[in-house]
Design a protein around this motif. Structure first.
Motif, PDB file in Angstrom:
ATOM      1  N   SER A  42      22.376  26.966 127.321  1.00 49.62           N
ATOM      2  CA  SER A  42      22.800  27.581 128.580  1.00 49.62           C
ATOM      3  C   SER A  42      24.290  27.899 128.525  1.00 49.62           C
ATOM      4  O   SER A  42      25.067  27.263 127.808  1.00 49.62           O
ATOM      5  N   ASN A  43      24.676  28.911 129.296  1.00 55.26           N
ATOM      6  CA  ASN A  43      26.065  29.378 129.346  1.00 55.26           C
ATOM      7  C   ASN A  43      26.550  29.859 127.980  1.00 55.26           C
ATOM      8  O   ASN A  43      27.743  29.810 127.683  1.00 55.26           O
ATOM      9  N   ASP A  44      25.589  30.308 127.133  1.00 48.13           N
ATOM     10  CA  ASP A  44      25.884  30.903 125.823  1.00 48.13           C
ATOM     11  C   ASP A  44      26.586  29.948 124.864  1.00 48.13           C
ATOM     12  O   ASP A  44      27.274  30.383 123.940  1.00 48.13           O
ATOM     13  N   ARG A  45      26.415  28.654 125.067  1.00 50.76           N
ATOM     14  CA  ARG A  45      26.913  27.702 124.084  1.00 50.76           C
ATOM     15  C   ARG A  45      26.083  27.832 122.812  1.00 50.76           C
ATOM     16  O   ARG A  45      24.865  27.967 122.876  1.00 50.76           O
ATOM     17  N   TRP A  56      26.264  19.682  97.119  1.00 51.49           N
ATOM     18  CA  TRP A  56      25.728  19.988  98.444  1.00 51.49           C
ATOM     19  C   TRP A  56      26.864  19.998  99.459  1.00 51.49           C
ATOM     20  O   TRP A  56      27.892  19.343  99.283  1.00 51.49           O
ATOM     21  N   LYS A  57      26.671  20.786 100.477  1.00 47.50           N
ATOM     22  CA  LYS A  57      27.600  20.781 101.604  1.00 47.50           C
ATOM     23  C   LYS A  57      26.849  21.268 102.840  1.00 47.50           C
ATOM     24  O   LYS A  57      25.851  21.989 102.748  1.00 47.50           O
ATOM     25  N   ALA A  58      27.307  20.827 103.993  1.00 43.66           N
ATOM     26  CA  ALA A  58      26.688  21.230 105.253  1.00 43.66           C
ATOM     27  C   ALA A  58      27.795  21.491 106.265  1.00 43.66           C
ATOM     28  O   ALA A  58      28.586  20.594 106.580  1.00 43.66           O
ATOM     29  N   TYR A  59      27.867  22.722 106.731  1.00 42.55           N
ATOM     30  CA  TYR A  59      28.863  23.104 107.734  1.00 42.55           C
ATOM     31  C   TYR A  59      28.144  23.311 109.058  1.00 42.55           C
ATOM     32  O   TYR A  59      27.111  23.974 109.131  1.00 42.55           O
ATOM     33  N   SER A  60      28.676  22.726 110.111  1.00 46.83           N
ATOM     34  CA  SER A  60      28.095  22.911 111.439  1.00 46.83           C
ATOM     35  C   SER A  60      29.204  23.107 112.455  1.00 46.83           C
ATOM     36  O   SER A  60      30.315  22.574 112.292  1.00 46.83           O
ATOM     37  N   ASP A  61      28.922  23.882 113.472  1.00 45.16           N
ATOM     38  CA  ASP A  61      29.890  24.047 114.552  1.00 45.16           C
ATOM     39  C   ASP A  61      29.141  24.226 115.866  1.00 45.16           C
ATOM     40  O   ASP A  61      28.027  24.759 115.912  1.00 45.16           O
ATOM     41  N   PHE A  62      29.739  23.738 116.931  1.00 40.06           N
ATOM     42  CA  PHE A  62      29.158  23.814 118.266  1.00 40.06           C
ATOM     43  C   PHE A  62      30.231  24.292 119.224  1.00 40.06           C
ATOM     44  O   PHE A  62      31.237  23.598 119.436  1.00 40.06           O
ATOM     45  N   MET A  63      30.044  25.499 119.774  1.00 40.61           N
ATOM     46  CA  MET A  63      30.976  26.053 120.743  1.00 40.61           C
ATOM     47  C   MET A  63      30.534  25.628 122.146  1.00 40.61           C
ATOM     48  O   MET A  63      29.602  26.190 122.712  1.00 40.61           O
ATOM     49  N   TYR A  64      31.199  24.582 122.700  1.00 45.78           N
ATOM     50  CA  TYR A  64      30.802  24.095 124.016  1.00 45.78           C
ATOM     51  C   TYR A  64      31.561  24.791 125.145  1.00 45.78           C
ATOM     52  O   TYR A  64      31.189  24.667 126.318  1.00 45.78           O
ATOM     53  N   TRP A  65      32.630  25.539 124.823  1.00 47.43           N
ATOM     54  CA  TRP A  65      33.281  26.418 125.794  1.00 47.43           C
ATOM     55  C   TRP A  65      33.457  27.769 125.101  1.00 47.43           C
ATOM     56  O   TRP A  65      34.527  28.113 124.644  1.00 47.43           O
ATOM     57  N   PRO A  66      32.371  28.536 124.991  1.00 44.84           N
ATOM     58  CA  PRO A  66      32.377  29.722 124.136  1.00 44.84           C
ATOM     59  C   PRO A  66      33.326  30.828 124.591  1.00 44.84           C
ATOM     60  O   PRO A  66      33.783  31.623 123.781  1.00 44.84           O
ATOM     61  N   ARG A 123      36.326  30.052 122.898  1.00 46.59           N
ATOM     62  CA  ARG A 123      36.082  29.647 121.517  1.00 46.59           C
ATOM     63  C   ARG A 123      36.560  28.214 121.274  1.00 46.59           C
ATOM     64  O   ARG A 123      37.252  27.911 120.289  1.00 46.59           O
ATOM     65  N   VAL A 124      36.186  27.332 122.180  1.00 48.24           N
ATOM     66  CA  VAL A 124      36.509  25.912 122.067  1.00 48.24           C
ATOM     67  C   VAL A 124      35.255  25.178 121.612  1.00 48.24           C
ATOM     68  O   VAL A 124      34.181  25.347 122.191  1.00 48.24           O
ATOM     69  N   GLY A 125      35.390  24.368 120.579  1.00 51.47           N
ATOM     70  CA  GLY A 125      34.250  23.618 120.083  1.00 51.47           C
ATOM     71  C   GLY A 125      34.676  22.657 119.000  1.00 51.47           C
ATOM     72  O   GLY A 125      35.866  22.403 118.791  1.00 51.47           O
ATOM     73  N   PHE A 126      33.688  22.128 118.307  1.00 52.80           N
ATOM     74  CA  PHE A 126      34.012  21.249 117.192  1.00 52.80           C
ATOM     75  C   PHE A 126      33.299  21.735 115.939  1.00 52.80           C
ATOM     76  O   PHE A 126      32.287  22.426 115.997  1.00 52.80           O
ATOM     77  N   GLN A 127      33.868  21.372 114.799  1.00 48.62           N
ATOM     78  CA  GLN A 127      33.317  21.711 113.494  1.00 48.62           C
ATOM     79  C   GLN A 127      33.155  20.435 112.686  1.00 48.62           C
ATOM     80  O   GLN A 127      34.060  19.589 112.665  1.00 48.62           O
ATOM     81  N   LEU A 128      32.032  20.309 112.015  1.00 43.46           N
ATOM     82  CA  LEU A 128      31.768  19.169 111.137  1.00 43.46           C
ATOM     83  C   LEU A 128      31.368  19.709 109.776  1.00 43.46           C
ATOM     84  O   LEU A 128      30.412  20.474 109.660  1.00 43.46           O
ATOM     85  N   ASN A 129      32.111  19.298 108.764  1.00 50.38           N
ATOM     86  CA  ASN A 129      31.868  19.770 107.404  1.00 50.38           C
ATOM     87  C   ASN A 129      31.746  18.557 106.493  1.00 50.38           C
ATOM     88  O   ASN A 129      32.695  17.771 106.365  1.00 50.38           O
ATOM     89  N   VAL A 130      30.591  18.366 105.865  1.00 51.11           N
ATOM     90  CA  VAL A 130      30.374  17.227 104.966  1.00 51.11           C
ATOM     91  C   VAL A 130      29.815  17.741 103.647  1.00 51.11           C
ATOM     92  O   VAL A 130      29.200  18.798 103.574  1.00 51.11           O
ATOM     93  N   GLY A 131      30.048  16.970 102.587  1.00 57.59           N
ATOM     94  CA  GLY A 131      29.521  17.356 101.283  1.00 57.59           C
ATOM     95  C   GLY A 131      30.085  16.500 100.184  1.00 57.59           C
ATOM     96  O   GLY A 131      30.875  15.575 100.416  1.00 57.59           O
ATOM     97  N   ASN A 132      29.663  16.782  98.960  1.00 53.40           N
ATOM     98  CA  ASN A 132      30.256  16.114  97.807  1.00 53.40           C
ATOM     99  C   ASN A 132      31.154  17.111  97.093  1.00 53.40           C
ATOM    100  O   ASN A 132      30.723  18.186  96.692  1.00 53.40           O
ATOM    101  N   TRP A 161      40.214  25.503 118.905  1.00 52.80           N
ATOM    102  CA  TRP A 161      40.573  26.100 120.198  1.00 52.80           C
ATOM    103  C   TRP A 161      41.360  27.381 119.938  1.00 52.80           C
ATOM    104  O   TRP A 161      42.380  27.357 119.259  1.00 52.80           O
ATOM    105  N   GLU A 162      40.847  28.490 120.449  1.00 51.27           N
ATOM    106  CA  GLU A 162      41.579  29.749 120.363  1.00 51.27           C
ATOM    107  C   GLU A 162      42.502  29.830 121.576  1.00 51.27           C
ATOM    108  O   GLU A 162      42.084  30.197 122.679  1.00 51.27           O
TER     109      GLU A 162
END
Length: 704
Positions: A375-378, A397-407, A410-419, A460-461
């Motif tokens: 909802s709200n285009d998040r 391997w690597k996994a990049y994820s991001d969640f824009m909770y105030w789109p 462009r405010v959100g968080f990014q999580l990047n994990v891998g070897n 945060w932009e």
């Protein structure tokens, strides 16, 4: 082309006519500001020759048994907004193809052609009316006719001067005085398709003068001993056409000239859900069915009835299950999960996801993409990538994820994990620094560490184009194997395990960032200026379990410069250093690292060092680097003609690096790009003495 007798062509000069066409083309290209249209497309498909590899083609259906011929009809709403934004929404569809799929999604691009553009099919083909096209085409005036309203109409044939996938051959019909186009037919190649496309446009003085009225396309797909022939007939019916006035050709400056939301407005309107019509599709049909086409529908219905009566239900379910498994293994696969999101897999068994280089051998990679809009285009996106290097027998391997909770901001968080890469520690650096010339790594038994990294950043932009990201960067490194250095004693400092936890701040600035608003979500598009990135982190011993301390700072600047005639210049400049050198740490730069799962500019080769030994990336506390790629459709190979027509782009690579012991390191390369693979060959020089040569090839079919 018309069959009636033509007028005398002697008084007319083809060069003068084409000069007029090229002069007016830029005005006609932007003459239409917006339109709505109904688009009807009738597709007939003939599977002439097939094998298992046909399933690698995206959007290609699985043919039914020995059935070779199929029909598919679609009815769509089409909205156009200048300069080049098309939004096509399929409202109704029917046909005999399994799952109502066509032969190739790429064919849809042929229905979005602006005949006055300098390039056709989204920069894939050089238009014969381009103002610089005389370098590549020859023109011949074939006939002159008297057209509607008394205008003379010139039929001009264009022929490429060399064989290339960027050039087309065919003819166009032009009206004198206004120099607009009545008909265009061209034959060209795009990726694995070859197609003849005929377009008829409106008459002089009508509101649809600059727009296509109908299409006829004959396309042939050839891929790995498969052959599929498709015929496409399309009709356009316009509901609303907005023509720019002369004074509007240069639009007035808006308060925010970078906000292009108005151009993208239609993309967010509610549209009718696609209807699968069978019995009552006639209300959408804008071209009558032929007898042969009616037979295809009759045979399809008869085959369905027979199948329902004969096939055992248990066997049918089993065949369907293994058919789904086969689709998953050898083709792109998208799962639309209701209220959960969309997952897209690249093929598990696709040889075209391989890459090879002389230094690293063969590498295979696989991508998965997950997205969900709340909802709200998040927006939530998760993009895992895995790979395996056969030479080193290492799994990445690597996994990049991001969640824009105030789109909207462009405010959100990014999580990047891998070897990450296996590297050695800073204990070695002093001894490496004392080398008098280029380091001979072979005389050291370097003790490598495995790595597990986690980056968590809030983004945060702050203002348009300026991002501030802050968070934590953590690494856990463990010894890959017990070993000692022949000439270096690690002593008591080496424990076999190292943890760093670093607060991190990243500033990214792109001046002049164009964007549009997708509901409440801001979507960045492009900029005419470079992107500047400043990245800083500092690990503190004892902070969240960190066993040591370090400080890293890096600057990275990237700039894509579009030039004329499908030429592009990519540039990259950067540098970095580790400033805290009192305790054991690892020289592991973010913007200067060996990428085991690469993603280059327009290929997976540009913007990186291709034959630099991976051990150099950790051999100095500082570096300065520069990379450049010049990409163009015609550089050296047009002179070879028939042997090189499959080449889409040629590239010149220049890479330079300065660091301890390398002052400088220079790579120069030449590469080609086709729709099957990218290939580059490189020559390097270290300290003006040591020369090496290497090559890299990446198979990226259907993954651009």
């Amino acid at each position: 082309m018309r069959d009636v007798p033509s007028l005398d062509i002697t008084p007319y000069c083809v060069d003068s006519i084409m000069n007029n066409v090229s002069f007016y083309a830029p005005f006609y290209e932007t003459a239409i500001s917006e339109y709505d249209a109904d688009l009807y497309v009738k597709t007939k498909i003939d599977v002439v020759r097939k094998n298992l590899l046909l399933r690698y083609l995206p959007a290609m259906f699985r043919p039914r048994g020995n059935v070779r011929k199929y029909i598919l009809e679609t009815y769509s709403d089409l909205h156009y907004t200048a300069p080049d934004i098309y939004d096509q929404r399929v409202k109704a569809i029917t046909g005999t193809t399994p799952r109502l799929k066509g032969a190739s999604a790429n064919i849809l691009r042929y229905f979005n052609i602006n005949v006055y553009s300098p390039a056709l099919l989204k920069e894939k083909l050089i238009s014969p009316i381009n103002k610089e096209a005389k370098k590549y085409y020859k023109y011949k005036l074939e006939r002159v006719d008297r057209g509607v309203g008394g205008h003379l109409e010139f039929t001009i044939r264009f022929i490429p001067k060399s064989k290339s996938y960027q050039l087309v051959r065919g003819y166009l019909i032009v009206s004198d005085k206004v120099w607009s186009i009545r008909e265009l037919e061209f034959f060209g190649r795009s990726e694995y398709l070859s197609a003849t496309c005929y377009i008829r446009l409106g008459e002089v003085g009508n509101s649809d003068e600059f727009l296509p009225l109908d299409y006829h396309i004959d396309a042939t797909l050839r891929f790995m001993w498969n052959k599929v022939v498709g015929t496409y007939d399309a009709v356009m019916k316009y509901d609303d056409i907005e023509i720019k006035k002369t004074k509007d050709i240069i639009p007035p400056q808006k308060k925010n000239k970078y906000d292009l939301t108005q151009l993208y407005t239609f993309q967010f309107k509610d549209t009718t859900k696609v209807e699968k019509k069978e019995d009552d599709f006639s209300e959408y049909r804008m071209l009558p069915l032929t007898k042969d086409e009616e037979v295809l529908y009759d045979e399809f219905e008869a085959d369905k009835d027979t199948t329902m009566k004969v096939v055992d239900t248990k066997k049918k379910k089993s065949a369907a299950f293994w058919g789904e498994v086969g689709d998953f293994l050898i083709s792109d696969y998208t799962l639309d999960l209701y209220d959960v999101g969309t997952v897209k897999f690249s093929p598990l068994l696709n040889p075209f996801l391989l890459s090879y280089s002389g230094s690293d051998g063969f590498t295979y990679k696989h991508k998965i993409k997950y997205s969900r809009v709340f909802s709200n285009d998040r927006l939530l996106r998760v993009r895992p990538t895995i790979g395996y290097n056969f030479k080193r027998k290492e799994f990445y391997w690597k996994a990049y994820s991001d969640f824009m909770y105030w789109p909207k901001k462009r405010v959100g968080f990014q999580l990047n994990v891998g070897n990450g890469n296996r590297i050695y520690s800073s204990e070695v650096l002093e001894d490496l620094k004392n080398e008098t010339d280029t380091i001979q790594f072979e005389k050291y038994e370097l003790n490598y560490f495995k790595n597990l990294y986690v980056d968590f950043m809030n983004t945060w932009e702050v203002v348009n184009g300026l991002n501030i990201d802050f968070g934590l960067s953590a690494n856990k490194r463990t010894s890959a194997a017990k070993g000692v250095l022949d000439s270096i004693n690690l002593g008591e400092k080496f424990s076999g395990r190292y943890v760093s936890v670093a607060p991190r701040i990243r500033l990214a600035w792109t001046p002049g960032q164009y964007y549009y608003m997708n509901g409440d979500r801001k979507v960045n598009l492009y900029s005419k200026y470079p992107t500047f990135v400043l990245d800083w982190e500092r690990s503190i011993k004892g902070f969240l379990g960190a066993t040591g301390a370090h400080e890293r700072i890096e600057l990275d600047i990237q700039y894509k410069i579009p030039l004329t005639m499908m030429r592009t210049l990519y540039t990259r400049l950067g540098g970095g250093m580790f400033t805290n050198q009192e305790q054991l740490y690892f020289v592991d730069f973010v913007y200067f690292a060996k990428n085991n799962l690469p993603a280059g500019w327009n290929d997976d080769i540009g913007g990186a060092f291709q034959i630099l030994d991976r051990r150099w990336y950790n051999a100095s506390q500082w570096y300065i680097r520069g990379n450049m790629v010049y990409e163009a459709p015609f550089l050296l190979l047009p002179h070879l003609r028939k042997y090189t027509r499959s080449v889409i782009n040629e590239r010149i690579y220049v890479n330079a690096l300065v660091m301890n012991q390398l002052q400088p390191y220079i790579e120069v390369g030449y590469g080609i790009g086709t729709h099957v693979f990218d290939f580059g060959v490189f020559v390097s020089n270290s300290n003006w003495k040591n020369f090496k040569m290497g090559a890299k090839i990446t198979f990226e079919l259907f993954n651009r």
